[in-house]
Design a protein around this motif. Structure first.
Motif, mmCIF file in Angstrom:
data_model
loop_
_atom_site.group_PDB
_atom_site.id
_atom_site.type_symbol
_atom_site.label_atom_id
_atom_site.label_comp_id
_atom_site.label_asym_id
_atom_site.label_seq_id
_atom_site.Cartn_x
_atom_site.Cartn_y
_atom_site.Cartn_z
ATOM 1 N N HIS A 79 40.200 29.415 41.079
ATOM 2 C CA HIS A 79 39.157 30.262 41.466
ATOM 3 C C HIS A 79 37.846 30.336 41.002
ATOM 4 N N SER A 80 37.846 29.382 39.796
ATOM 5 C CA SER A 80 36.464 29.276 39.229
ATOM 6 C C SER A 80 36.494 28.014 38.302
ATOM 7 N N GLU A 82 35.657 27.735 35.413
ATOM 8 C CA GLU A 82 35.650 28.024 33.838
ATOM 9 C C GLU A 82 36.808 27.340 33.431
ATOM 10 N N ARG A 84 39.683 27.497 31.668
ATOM 11 C CA ARG A 84 40.455 28.423 31.041
ATOM 12 C C ARG A 84 41.897 27.883 30.916
ATOM 13 N N GLY A 118 36.142 36.991 50.913
ATOM 14 C CA GLY A 118 35.586 37.766 49.863
ATOM 15 C C GLY A 118 36.129 37.356 48.625
ATOM 16 N N ARG A 119 37.228 36.918 48.506
ATOM 17 C CA ARG A 119 37.898 36.341 47.293
ATOM 18 C C ARG A 119 37.674 34.782 46.926
ATOM 19 N N VAL A 200 31.136 37.672 36.744
ATOM 20 C CA VAL A 200 32.017 37.910 38.132
ATOM 21 C C VAL A 200 31.447 38.618 38.896
ATOM 22 N N ARG A 204 30.365 37.888 42.775
ATOM 23 C CA ARG A 204 31.021 38.717 43.983
ATOM 24 C C ARG A 204 30.033 39.337 45.033
ATOM 25 N N GLU B 33 38.174 37.625 38.884
ATOM 26 C CA GLU B 33 38.126 36.560 39.832
ATOM 27 C C GLU B 33 38.882 36.778 40.979
ATOM 28 N N LEU B 37 38.109 43.909 40.570
ATOM 29 C CA LEU B 37 36.618 44.249 39.830
ATOM 30 C C LEU B 37 36.384 45.759 39.846
ATOM 31 N N ASP B 59 40.814 43.938 48.246
ATOM 32 C CA ASP B 59 39.911 43.070 48.910
ATOM 33 C C ASP B 59 40.628 42.061 50.048
#
Lengths: 624, 79
Positions: A79-80, A82, A84, A118-119, A200, A204, B33, B37, B59
């Motif tokens: 999802h990113s 980063e 992690r 959206g996500r 984040v 968004r 993510e 949120l 969402d």
């Protein structure tokens, strides 16, 4: 059959005159990225592990209409960018050109689920920030339209400064546009202003501005999914459905796969007999017919089980039910430090640990996946049954315990199943509190809407898994079985193989006798322990050979012979030894393949051997 | 009855607005993510037969969280 060498995980692209272009597929988990990858590359794929890690590297080639070969690199879902987790670090490193030995991709295909923009759209920010030419693929547009949603691709492309195509990877709709992109010049990187990537909420907000400008309408929540979940997650019906599914998988693995395995083995033997016929009788012919052909048989014998299990898992995963099963099982699995997705793999380990280890792929969390792989071999697999049957029949007097149906022998057998299960639970706890201590990353399970699996999707998955097994684990299994066969048939005496007890394996059996003496085992059992590394049930045949009796689990003669050689306490100790010990090179080979190195198989072998030895010693001492 | 303070207290079928994620920053980021949120509306949609984990719609996606996680996701208190 010669050992096929896996190409090195990193393609040396430099020696080509015109360098093959590499395009990376990036996208969140469940965005349909792998489906798109399969669609684009067909079966022209190579799978390898990145050195030393569990993360799999998938590459495939596409010949485009301009006759140019493009290499597609399917990166782990994220999802990113980063770094992690291990997956995410690899994705970020490759895209940034920081992965040693992997050329930085020339372009990126960003795959997003159009029904969940959206996500998914926030990932566009860090991907566009890489400064690589990017094609944005909005996948599952058929679902979007069906749910009454919509998006203006041209407007979104305008906003993102990158081309956008609408695709349904499952049906193949819109794939021409992707192929067209691969055939052409990739174009310039996007130059639109991007939000601060570490923030984040800002990403968004940026993403929702983009999708608003593209007139994005999310689809209505799927109504069918709600109705089905009302049944599948129902407090009473839900667990019952899960039980039925589990029984179905079990039944299929035992009743459908087992006869198929026998059939395949016979076929291999028959083909082998034809192949060796022209060879002169002698040691070479024996090596080919008994060593190599039987070795090939010991590899392909796993294929039906792998096929059946992955067919089921494919249907469960593609339909969306696997996530529901994981949800139902999570509470119980969490108690032993695992999670809901460990459930199906552990269950299938009762048939065989080899497909079970392969099935752990559905677990995204690396630690949970490793823990599941390492406990799976404790589940009582089908290969232990002939050993258990023989020893129980020889040493446990039959008597009623709970009525006639449940006697002492059944109780001992059940006890061995329980023993394996307890060892698995204890090991899971031990692992999760030591080397695999979780960083307490919150457990999040995404429940995708229910979908009908497609034959094509299932077929590609089956082909992919079977091939990965044959080339990566199969070669090791084959080498090990030929090696073990040689140990049993060397050194040659007058050009002929020696009696089993005078072979190298026999010598090993004798030389480990001092070590296994405390367990009450003699060199003959020792030899059986060596040969059973090929597969646990092989010990039955070996003991038969030593005693010159037909070696099968129900042989009365073999039972008599065993009673002369083993005291009862040692026989029970042998049962306990088999419940714990990792007597199976095939499983070790698959664990090596799935964990990307010898570290975990070595750990697994050492740990189970220690446990088996200790438990057997304790058993003999307690009973003796 | 006091209004639900955390996502774990939200009755099934009810909607709440997230205020804050009381988790380690990296874990909070991970959940953000995925859509959890501050300011976002979350619907408690369903639960596993044992009651834990529970499924939340946020969402447009359906995500299951264990209670041990959901109780650190604080909700806005309606005025």
């Amino acid at each position: 059959m010669t050992a096929c060498h896996e190409p090195p995980p990193v393609a040396p692209a430099t020696h080509r005159t015109a360098r093959t272009l590499t395009v990376a597929l990036v996208g969140p988990p469940n965005s349909g990225k792998s489906t798109l990858f399969n669609r684009l590359t067909g079966l022209r794929q190579r799978v390898a592990n990145y050195p030393g890690v569990t993360v799999e590297q998938r590459r495939g080639r596409v010949r485009t209409s301009s006759l140019r070969e493009v290499e597609i690199l399917d990166l782990p879902g994220t999802h990113s960018l980063e770094p992690r987790s291990e997956d995410q670090r690899i994705t970020a490193d490759i895209l940034g050109g920081r992965m040693p030995g992997v050329v930085r991709p020339d372009a990126v295909i960003l795959v997003l689920d159009a029904t969940r923009l959206g996500r998914h759209l926030p990932l566009a920010a860090p991907v566009l920030a890489l400064g690589l030419p990017t094609l944005v693929v909005l996948n599952m547009v058929d679902d979007l339209a069906r749910g009454g949603g919509g998006v203006d691709a041209a407007a979104l492309a305008d906003q993102l400064g990158a081309p956008v195509v609408l695709v349904s990877a499952v049906t193949g709709h819109g794939l021409e546009a992707v192929r067209h992109y691969l055939a052409g010049r990739f174009g310039a990187p996007s130059r639109v202003p991007l939000p601060v990537l570490q923030n984040v909420p800002a990403c968004r907000l940026w993403a929702s501005r983009m999708s608003d400008a593209a007139a994005y309408r999310a689809p209505a929540p799927p109504r069918w999914t709600r109705r089905l979940d009302a049944v599948f997650l129902h407090p009473v019906a839900g667990p019952l459905v899960l039980l039925a599914v589990v029984l179905g998988v079990f039944q299929a693995m035992f009743t459908a796969a087992a006869p198929l395995s026998d059939l395949i083995e016979q076929l291999v033997t028959a083909v082998g007999a034809v192949l060796v016929a022209p060879l002169p009788a002698g040691a070479v012919r024996d090596l080919v017919s008994e060593g190599v052909v039987a070795g090939v048989g010991s590899v392909v014998v796993f294929l039906p089980q792998i096929a059946v299990l992955f067919l089921f898992i494919g249907v469960l995963e593609d339909s969306g039910y696997l996530a529901r099963a994981a949800l139902i099982a999570d509470r119980t699995m969490a108690r032993i430090g695992l999670q809901g997705k460990s459930f199906i793999p552990l269950l299938s380990a009762y048939a065989c640990a080899v497909p079970a280890v392969l099935a752990t792929r559905t677990i995204e969390n690396r630690r949970d996946r490793l823990a599941t792989i390492l406990v799976a071999p404790f589940m009582t697999c089908a290969a232990r049954l002939p050993v258990y049957t023989l020893i129980i029949a020889a040493f446990v007097p039959d008597g009623p315990l709970l009525g006639r149906a449940f006697g002492t022998r059944a109780a001992v057998l059940l006890g061995l199943y329980v023993l394996g299960f307890l060892a698995a639970v204890g090991t899971a706890r031990l692992l999760k509190s030591t080397i695999l201590r979780s960083d307490r990353t919150p457990f999040v399970l995404e429940l995708p809407p229910y979908r009908l699996p497609t034959i094509r999707g299932l077929g590609l998955r089956l082909a992919d898994r079977s091939r990965a097994f044959l080339t990566r684990a199969g070669t090791v299994i084959l080498a090990a079985s030929v090696g073990l066969w040689l140990l049993c048939h060397l050194p040659l005496v007058d050009g002929r193989p020696p009696a089993l007890e005078h072979s190298v394996a026999g010598t090993i059996g004798r030389s480990i006798e001092p070590a296994i003496r405390p367990l009450g085992f003699d060199w003959q059992i020792g030899l059986g322990l060596v040969t059973s590394l090929a597969a646990r049930e092989v010990i039955v045949g070996t003991l038969g050979t030593i005693h010159g009796i037909e070696g099968d689990a129900t042989s009365v003669g073999l039972q008599h012979a065993l009673r002369r050689h083993l005291e009862p306490a040692a026989a029970i100790a042998l049962l306990v030894f088999f419940a714990f010990a990792m007597q199976c090179v095939s499983t070790l080979a698959v664990v090596r393949r799935e964990t990307g190195g010898w570290r975990y198989p070595t750990l697994l072998f050492g740990y189970t051997l220690t446990l088996a030895y200790g438990a057997a010693l304790l058993t003999r001492w307690a009973l003796g | 009855m006091p209004p639900p303070a955390t996502l774990a207290d939200l009755p099934l079928g009810a909607t709440g607005v997230l205020r804050d994620l009381e988790l380690a920053p990296t874990h909070a980021r991970y959940l953000m993510e995925l859509g959890f949120l501050p300011g976002v509306r979350v619907l408690a949609l369903a639960a596993a037969p044992s009651g834990d984990p529970r499924v939340y719609r946020v969402d447009g996606a359906e995500l299951a969280l264990r209670r041990e996680t959901a109780r650190h996701l604080m909700l806005e208190q309606a005025l």
